[in-house]
Design an enzyme around this catalytic site. Structure first.
Site, PDB file in Angstrom:
ATOM      1  N   THR A 113       0.844  -1.189   0.000  1.00  0.00           N
ATOM      2  CA  THR A 113       0.000   0.000   0.000  1.00  0.00           C
ATOM      3  C   THR A 113       0.880   1.240   0.000  1.00  0.00           C
ATOM      4  O   THR A 113       1.875   1.303   0.712  1.00  0.00           O
ATOM      5  CB  THR A 113      -0.946   0.025   1.222  1.00  0.00           C
ATOM      6  OG1 THR A 113      -1.873  -1.064   1.122  1.00  0.00           O
ATOM      7  CG2 THR A 113      -1.741   1.333   1.279  1.00  0.00           C
ATOM      8  N   PHE A 160       1.175   5.180   0.804  1.00  0.00           N
ATOM      9  CA  PHE A 160       0.613   6.205   1.665  1.00  0.00           C
ATOM     10  C   PHE A 160       1.165   7.566   1.267  1.00  0.00           C
ATOM     11  O   PHE A 160       2.312   7.669   0.816  1.00  0.00           O
ATOM     12  CB  PHE A 160       0.974   5.935   3.135  1.00  0.00           C
ATOM     13  CG  PHE A 160       0.341   4.689   3.708  1.00  0.00           C
ATOM     14  CD1 PHE A 160      -0.795   4.774   4.495  1.00  0.00           C
ATOM     15  CD2 PHE A 160       0.885   3.442   3.466  1.00  0.00           C
ATOM     16  CE1 PHE A 160      -1.381   3.637   5.031  1.00  0.00           C
ATOM     17  CE2 PHE A 160       0.307   2.294   4.000  1.00  0.00           C
ATOM     18  CZ  PHE A 160      -0.826   2.398   4.781  1.00  0.00           C
TER      19      PHE A 160
END
Length: 361
Positions: free
Chosen positions: A263, A265
């Site tokens: 992921t 960010f």
């Protein structure tokens, strides 16, 4: 232990102890120099932001280039992030907002990016993260923007459209999901809770192993861990750090369907980083709904030699099948070729918002 080995190790351990003392002394000297920087700013009445992303990126990159080994470059980045964080904290404390509660991947990303010498502000939603930074309750925020398995985090994209905040950095995490419960087993478990993205990232594993257990969406994985801590009939999917944070035990580790699950960010705030020499710029664009409009939108990037690394679309919610395009390009908005491309885009697109230029990882 063999006495000969003891005799061999003793001078090596003594040498390590002496080196540790030298490192500590140098760290103290660095901390004092950082304090003097803060005092000089104050004396000159030039109190700007204590966080300078481009300067911090330059420091770490320079050290990695100087690094003769065998100390790994990844460890150089981790160690100096904490050193910079501690010295920054001596000049002025900094508050970081992120999706909580404790034990979330957002918290992990925030601490890896800004170091542990910060004040933590866990928030119940992405909206609250943005609101906390916009209102000055936090200096910066950290939000997920895309996952390698499930794609864009749509709420973050929508919030970026209307916020006055800028992107000032990014952090990519390997996401390793764990199934956890209060007992460490699944006997008596009636529901498995997690953020919808985590449920989607683990759906194959869950279907194979617990097809009949209800799946419950939670505001975050750490919120799911809190639910499991409060109710022994609930299991949670969360990062490994959430287990000790909430008094849970891991039932199974690495349950994500994609072993390379990551992921990305984004760090957000009012700070606008200067050129660091290795940057990225994020944009939102919209074009008239006509043939060839998207091609024409991208042409100025190619004409100016600007490399595009991401292209994502989101409905404009006008009911007219119009879209906003989220684009990442290499380079800083102040670089000559990027500035030229942006000037051309500004003149021909229906909408352009520069979300920020920031050091590329």
């Amino acid at each position: 232990m063999d006495e000969d080995l003891q005799r061999t190790l003793r001078p090596l351990r003594d040498r390590i102890d002496a080196l540790d003392a030298q490192i500590l002394d140098l760290l103290s000297q660095r901390a004092r120099a950082a304090q003097e920087v803060g005092e000089a700013k104050h004396a000159a009445q030039a109190d700007g932001p204590v966080l300078r992303p481009e300067r911090e990126a330059e420091v770490i990159r320079r050290l990695q280039q100087l690094n003769p080994g065998p100390f790994p470059n990844a460890a150089v980045a981790s160690v100096w992030t904490e050193i910079i964080s501690a010295c920054r904290g001596l000049e002025r404390g900094m508050t970081v907002a992120y999706l909580g509660p404790q034990g979330s991947f957002s918290e992990q990303a925030a601490l890896e990016h800004f170091g542990h010498a910060v004040q933590k502000l866990p928030c119940p939603s992405f909206d609250e993260v943005f609101r906390a930074v916009e209102a000055g309750q936090a200096d910066v925020g950290m939000v997920p923007v895309e996952n390698s398995t499930e794609g864009a985090v749509n709420r973050s994209l929508d919030l970026l459209l209307n916020t006055p905040l800028k992107i000032l950095g990014e952090r990519s995490l390997v996401i390793r999901h764990c199934l956890m419960s209060k007992s460490g087993g699944m006997d008596g478990i009636k529901a498995i809770a997690a953020h919808p993205q985590a449920l989607a990232q683990c759906q194959g594993w869950l279907t194979r192993n617990y097809p009949d257990v209800e799946r419950v969406a939670a505001a975050s994985n750490s919120e799911a861990a809190r639910m499991a801590a409060a109710d022994p009939s609930v299991a949670a999917i969360a990062g490994e750090v959430a287990a000790p944070a909430w008094g849970l035990q891991v039932v199974a580790s690495g349950i994500q369907d994609d072993p390379h699950n990551r992921t990305r960010f984004l760090a957000i705030g009012y700070i606008e980083p200067l050129v660091s020499g290795q940057d990225k710029t994020s944009l939102i664009l919209a074009v008239p709904n006509r043939a060839g409009a998207v091609y024409e939108m991208l042409a100025p990037l190619a004409a100016n030699g600007v490399s595009m690394t991401r292209f994502e679309s989101r409905p404009a919610r006008t009911g007219q099948w119009e879209y906003y395009f989220y684009v990442d390009v290499l380079g800083h908005r102040n670089d000559e070729n990027v500035a030229s491309a942006l000037a051309t885009l500004q003149a021909q697109v229906a909408y352009l918002k520069v979300l920020g230029s920031y050091p590329a990882p």
